[in-house]
Design a protein around this motif. Structure first.
Motif, PDB file in Angstrom:
ATOM      1  N   ASP A   1       1.089  -1.617  -0.243  1.00 18.81           N
ATOM      2  CA  ASP A   1       0.052   0.016   0.178  1.00 18.81           C
ATOM      3  C   ASP A   1       0.852   1.519   0.078  1.00 18.81           C
ATOM      4  O   ASP A   1       1.843   1.578   1.086  1.00 18.81           O
ATOM      5  CB  ASP A   1      -0.821  -0.003   0.967  1.00 18.81           C
ATOM      6  N   GLN A   2       1.224   1.884  -1.201  1.00 18.17           N
ATOM      7  CA  GLN A   2       1.975   2.604  -1.364  1.00 18.17           C
ATOM      8  C   GLN A   2       2.088   4.318  -0.047  1.00 18.17           C
ATOM      9  O   GLN A   2       2.587   5.000   0.094  1.00 18.17           O
ATOM     10  CB  GLN A   2       1.864   3.735  -2.873  1.00 18.17           C
ATOM     11  N   GLN A   3       0.685   4.780   0.058  1.00 17.52           N
ATOM     12  CA  GLN A   3       0.680   5.425   1.079  1.00 17.52           C
ATOM     13  C   GLN A   3       0.766   5.480   2.701  1.00 17.52           C
ATOM     14  O   GLN A   3       1.275   5.953   2.777  1.00 17.52           O
ATOM     15  CB  GLN A   3      -1.168   6.009   1.014  1.00 17.52           C
ATOM     16  N   ARG A   4       0.529   3.739   3.302  1.00 15.49           N
ATOM     17  CA  ARG A   4       0.541   3.540   3.998  1.00 15.49           C
ATOM     18  C   ARG A   4       2.227   3.803   4.526  1.00 15.49           C
ATOM     19  O   ARG A   4       2.932   3.474   5.593  1.00 15.49           O
ATOM     20  CB  ARG A   4      -0.084   1.683   4.736  1.00 15.49           C
ATOM     21  N   ALA A   5       3.058   2.787   2.937  1.00 17.88           N
ATOM     22  CA  ALA A   5       4.194   2.452   2.998  1.00 17.88           C
ATOM     23  C   ALA A   5       4.728   4.162   3.531  1.00 17.88           C
ATOM     24  O   ALA A   5       6.074   4.015   4.552  1.00 17.88           O
ATOM     25  CB  ALA A   5       4.372   2.388   2.040  1.00 17.88           C
ATOM     26  N   ASP A   6       4.278   5.448   2.871  1.00 15.49           N
ATOM     27  CA  ASP A   6       4.873   7.018   3.170  1.00 15.49           C
ATOM     28  C   ASP A   6       4.568   7.124   4.361  1.00 15.49           C
ATOM     29  O   ASP A   6       5.086   7.679   5.024  1.00 15.49           O
ATOM     30  CB  ASP A   6       4.541   7.257   2.127  1.00 15.49           C
ATOM     31  N   ILE A   7       4.015   6.937   4.911  1.00  9.63           N
ATOM     32  CA  ILE A   7       3.272   6.955   5.802  1.00  9.63           C
ATOM     33  C   ILE A   7       4.592   6.272   6.595  1.00  9.63           C
ATOM     34  O   ILE A   7       4.774   7.088   8.361  1.00  9.63           O
ATOM     35  CB  ILE A   7       1.994   6.526   6.901  1.00  9.63           C
ATOM     36  N   ARG A   8       4.688   5.501   6.712  1.00  7.17           N
ATOM     37  CA  ARG A   8       5.701   4.372   7.832  1.00  7.17           C
ATOM     38  C   ARG A   8       6.652   5.040   7.847  1.00  7.17           C
ATOM     39  O   ARG A   8       7.897   5.536   8.423  1.00  7.17           O
ATOM     40  CB  ARG A   8       5.893   3.187   7.592  1.00  7.17           C
ATOM     41  N   ILE A   9       7.207   5.899   6.495  1.00  3.96           N
ATOM     42  CA  ILE A   9       8.925   6.743   6.476  1.00  3.96           C
ATOM     43  C   ILE A   9       8.713   7.379   6.828  1.00  3.96           C
ATOM     44  O   ILE A   9      10.050   7.992   7.663  1.00  3.96           O
ATOM     45  CB  ILE A   9       9.180   6.456   4.853  1.00  3.96           C
TER      46      ILE A   9
ATOM     47  N   MET B   1       1.970  14.056  11.337  1.00  4.26           N
ATOM     48  CA  MET B   1       2.318  15.257  10.084  1.00  4.26           C
ATOM     49  C   MET B   1       2.774  13.854   9.451  1.00  4.26           C
ATOM     50  O   MET B   1       2.805  14.909   7.591  1.00  4.26           O
ATOM     51  CB  MET B   1       3.772  15.562  10.819  1.00  4.26           C
ATOM     52  N   ALA B   2       2.745  12.906   9.396  1.00  5.66           N
ATOM     53  CA  ALA B   2       3.108  11.662   7.947  1.00  5.66           C
ATOM     54  C   ALA B   2       2.062  11.567   7.867  1.00  5.66           C
ATOM     55  O   ALA B   2       1.979  11.711   6.480  1.00  5.66           O
ATOM     56  CB  ALA B   2       3.711  10.711   9.512  1.00  5.66           C
ATOM     57  N   ARG B   3       0.505  11.458   8.088  1.00 11.63           N
ATOM     58  CA  ARG B   3      -0.454  11.520   7.514  1.00 11.63           C
ATOM     59  C   ARG B   3      -0.915  12.464   6.748  1.00 11.63           C
ATOM     60  O   ARG B   3      -1.005  12.539   5.071  1.00 11.63           O
ATOM     61  CB  ARG B   3      -1.651  11.447   8.519  1.00 11.63           C
ATOM     62  N   ALA B   4      -0.486  13.675   6.827  1.00 10.72           N
ATOM     63  CA  ALA B   4      -0.971  14.673   6.209  1.00 10.72           C
ATOM     64  C   ALA B   4       0.247  14.898   4.943  1.00 10.72           C
ATOM     65  O   ALA B   4      -0.126  15.576   3.799  1.00 10.72           O
ATOM     66  CB  ALA B   4      -0.519  16.219   6.897  1.00 10.72           C
ATOM     67  N   ALA B   5       1.241  14.601   5.441  1.00  8.62           N
ATOM     68  CA  ALA B   5       2.234  15.047   3.889  1.00  8.62           C
ATOM     69  C   ALA B   5       2.125  13.561   2.885  1.00  8.62           C
ATOM     70  O   ALA B   5       3.160  13.692   1.847  1.00  8.62           O
ATOM     71  CB  ALA B   5       3.462  14.477   4.453  1.00  8.62           C
ATOM     72  N   ALA B   6       1.687  12.121   3.191  1.00 12.98           N
ATOM     73  CA  ALA B   6       1.413  11.212   2.907  1.00 12.98           C
ATOM     74  C   ALA B   6       1.190  11.418   1.085  1.00 12.98           C
ATOM     75  O   ALA B   6       0.464  12.234   0.798  1.00 12.98           O
ATOM     76  CB  ALA B   6       1.781  10.081   3.636  1.00 12.98           C
ATOM     77  N   ILE B   7       1.592   9.695   0.629  1.00 11.78           N
ATOM     78  CA  ILE B   7       1.345  10.352  -0.889  1.00 11.78           C
ATOM     79  C   ILE B   7      -0.515  10.334  -0.919  1.00 11.78           C
ATOM     80  O   ILE B   7      -0.926   9.597  -0.277  1.00 11.78           O
ATOM     81  CB  ILE B   7       1.978   9.593  -1.742  1.00 11.78           C
ATOM     82  N   PRO B   8      -0.661  11.069  -1.456  1.00 10.10           N
ATOM     83  CA  PRO B   8      -2.122  10.532  -1.761  1.00 10.10           C
ATOM     84  C   PRO B   8      -2.282   9.117  -2.833  1.00 10.10           C
ATOM     85  O   PRO B   8      -2.216   8.727  -3.520  1.00 10.10           O
ATOM     86  CB  PRO B   8      -3.098  11.522  -2.011  1.00 10.10           C
ATOM     87  N   VAL B   9      -3.750   8.607  -2.125  1.00 11.94           N
ATOM     88  CA  VAL B   9      -4.118   7.404  -3.491  1.00 11.94           C
ATOM     89  C   VAL B   9      -5.040   8.112  -4.511  1.00 11.94           C
ATOM     90  O   VAL B   9      -5.302   9.200  -4.555  1.00 11.94           O
ATOM     91  CB  VAL B   9      -5.085   6.918  -2.309  1.00 11.94           C
TER      92      VAL B   9
END
Length: 631
Positions: A469-477, A578-586
């Protein structure tokens, strides 16, 4: 045999009663301000020192009290609101039990100055731990001035359990907001340690809501208005786009009294069921005007629980009122009737229509209950023959499955979520630890990736097909990167060309002051302009284009919920917001090199399986399952 039952002294009885009525400094302010409102005050000033631990002062310009009433007001069950039990079902005032002043005087040192309009001189009464120290005449303005000092000085156990000054001041502001939202025609001020925190002028209800929660909420309010024989419902609900995951302002008031009611809350949220995502909360300010005989407020000393005689009917009225507000005031796309520059479409003219309508053809002698040439014995025989073939089973059917017991089982392929021979990440700091993908899968994964519907990244690994999941992966990073920046204070700041001013409610401003160092370590540069307003001069690099005002509001709401936790929990809460706000959108399309960078960044994290809030990031479709699907 000696007697063991004895009558408790009034001082002890008052301390026991105070345990229910007076729980913290906010309880004192609530009771005193409500008494001032009942006294007809048009201006009420509240002054606290050390969040109420040291001193609480409530000054009003109400009708005041006489010398006798001032002394009698501190006795238990002494009240001017009711005279008999039947008055409990005709209440028009906030207080009625006559326990508040007696409870406050039992656990604090209280001084009261009061004067009525027809008296030339007022009264000063000094009470400590339910004992009257002195009472004498004094010169004072019309109204009442309560000074409560050293709260819980004679109950050390209660004083020990008080929270920090920031937490107690936040509770004071919460109780204060619940009162000022009911009486917009009354002026209120609140000072904390000589600093003015709230200054509310008289006005209408909408203006009062804006003054308390900021100007941005004005664009999100939809008026609610309905009047029936059961009750009158008024107030405001938020637009669907104003929904928040946390921190939404939600208030119910019944006859001017704040109320908690999960059943009515569900009625409001049902109206937004298909308009906002699951788990989001919409702000609302709902006011009920009901006949006092149809409700019962005498349930709990805090008076936040109310029973309704016609609860089901009110639920239906409330649901209809909110639905009507949404349908009437929400933006609906209009139909464009502008035909300038559009192709000319001819109108239908029945006289010029040359096409004849089709004529139906049918067999008037047809009867479905009579056999035709296509049906009859021959067709029946065909059907029976096909059914007999389908139902026929050979006598030696068990020989078809002979020899299957000798086939060895298929060996289990290593999977991401298997428990065998996989290491467990014990260094994750967010509470969600999971199994780590085997190293040979990482080293032997394909450098080419495929993006599915802008949501998932699929890549081949040794054991099968890995789906991320690209958005969840970006949130973790971003979450782990943000935590590291806060710990090392290495955040990169992007200066704002035109600083914007963000206004917070008083309760949120207290939390913001507490987390300002953490926000600075994340890359936010905020300047306090006073009156709960802050200038945003710098933001973390990478947040360009985002609504960082909404982001700051969300981060403050998250920090408020974690305020009682450790500093590490607050750090994790801020980093996740902050990670949720800046993460890649679906739905965002990624190039192969972008997907490769995202996958590499994910496998560099301490936990590749789950987001900080416990949602799965990836899974593996084993090779054997793919082969089974392909037959």
């Amino acid at each position: 045999m000696s007697d063991t039952i004895q009558l408790l002294p009034d001082s002890v009885a008052n301390q026991i009663a105070a345990g229910e009525v007076i729980q913290r400094p906010a309880s004192v302010i609530k009771e005193l301000v409500e008494n001032a409102v009942d006294a007809g005050a048009k201006r009420i000033n509240v002054v606290v020192v050390d969040a109420g631990r040291t001193s609480i002062q409530v000054i009003d310009d109400g009708k005041g009290m006489s010398e006798t009433d001032a002394r009698l007001a501190f006795e238990r069950h002494a009240t001017s609101k009711i005279k008999c039990a039947d008055d409990l079902f005709a209440l028009t005032t906030m207080g009625f039990r006559g326990e508040a002043l007696a409870s406050i005087a039992a656990v604090a040192q209280v001084k009261l100055k009061t004067r009525m309009a027809d008296s030339e001189i007022g009264t000063l009464i000094d009470i400590s731990a339910s004992k009257v120290i002195s009472q004498q005449p004094v010169s004072c303005p019309v109204g009442s001035n309560f000074s409560v000092e050293n709260l819980f000085f004679n109950v050390p156990a209660r004083r020990k359990f008080l929270k920090t000054n920031a937490t107690e001041l936040n509770n004071i502001l919460t109780a204060f907001e619940r009162i000022v939202l009911v009486y917009p025609s009354v002026a209120f001020t609140l000072h904390s340690n000589s600093t003015e925190m709230v200054n509310l002028r008289p006005g209408n209800l909408r203006q009062r809501i804006i003054d308390v929660f900021g100007k941005r909420i004005n664009h999100d309010l939809l008026p609610v208005e309905v009047d029936t024989s059961f009750c009158r419902i008024s107030g405001f609900v938020g637009k669907p786009e104003s929904a928040k995951k946390k921190g939404a302002h939600q208030y119910f008031f019944v006859n001017g009294r704040y109320m908690k009611h999960p059943y009515f809350h569900k009625a409001v949220m049902n109206a937004f069921e298909r308009l906002v995502p699951v788990g989001m909360q919409v702000p609302y300010f709902i006011y009920f005007d009901i006949n006092p005989s149809d409700i019962d407020v005498n349930i709990h000393p805090t008076k936040t629980e109310i029973k309704f005689e016609n609860e089901q009917s009110i639920w239906q009225i409330l649901t209809a009122a909110v639905n009507n507000a949404i349908g009437k005031f929400c933006d609906i796309p209009s139909i464009d009737f502008d035909v300038e520059g559009k192709p000319d479409i001819p109108l239908f003219d029945p006289e010029q229509n040359l096409m004849a309508p089709p004529e139906p053809q049918y067999n008037p002698s047809y009867n479905p209950f009579k056999s035709s040439e296509g049906s009859g014995p021959r067709q029946s025989n065909v059907i029976e023959s096909s059914m007999s073939k389908r139902a026929s089973v050979p006598d030696n059917w068990d020989d078809l499955y002979s020899g299957l017991d000798d086939i060895p089982p298929v060996p289990q392929q290593p999977s991401l979520f298997a428990d065998d021979d996989l290491s467990t990440d014990s260094s994750a700091d967010d509470g969600f630890t999971g199994d780590i993908i085997p190293s040979h899968d990482i080293s032997e994964r394909s450098p080419a990736h495929y993006q599915y519907k802008g949501h998932y990244i699929m890549t081949a690994v040794k054991s099968g097909l890995m789906i991320i999941d690209q958005q969840r992966a970006d949130i973790r990073i971003r979450y782990e990167r943000c935590l590291q920046q806060m710990q090392n204070q290495t955040a990169h700041v992007q200066q704002v060309l035109f600083p914007e001013v963000v206004q917070f409610p008083p309760s949120a401003a207290i939390v913001l002051e507490k987390i300002l160092p953490e926000l600075a370590n994340m890359g936010f540069e905020l300047t306090n302009l006073g009156q709960n307003s802050y200038s945003v001069n710098g933001i973390p690099a990478g947040l360009e284009g985002l609504d960082y005002q909404a982001l700051l509001t969300s981060m403050v709401s998250e920090a408020a919920e974690a305020s009682s936790a450790s500093i590490d929990a607050i750090h994790r809460s801020l980093a996740l917001s902050m990670a949720r706000a800046a993460a890649i959108p679906v739905g965002q399309v990624l190039a192969n090199d972008e997907m490769e960078a995202l996958v590499n960044g994910l496998f560099a994290c301490s936990n590749v399986n789950y987001t900080p809030d416990g949602k799965a990031i990836l899974c593996i479709l084993p090779q054997r399952e793919i082969e089974q699907l392909m037959g």
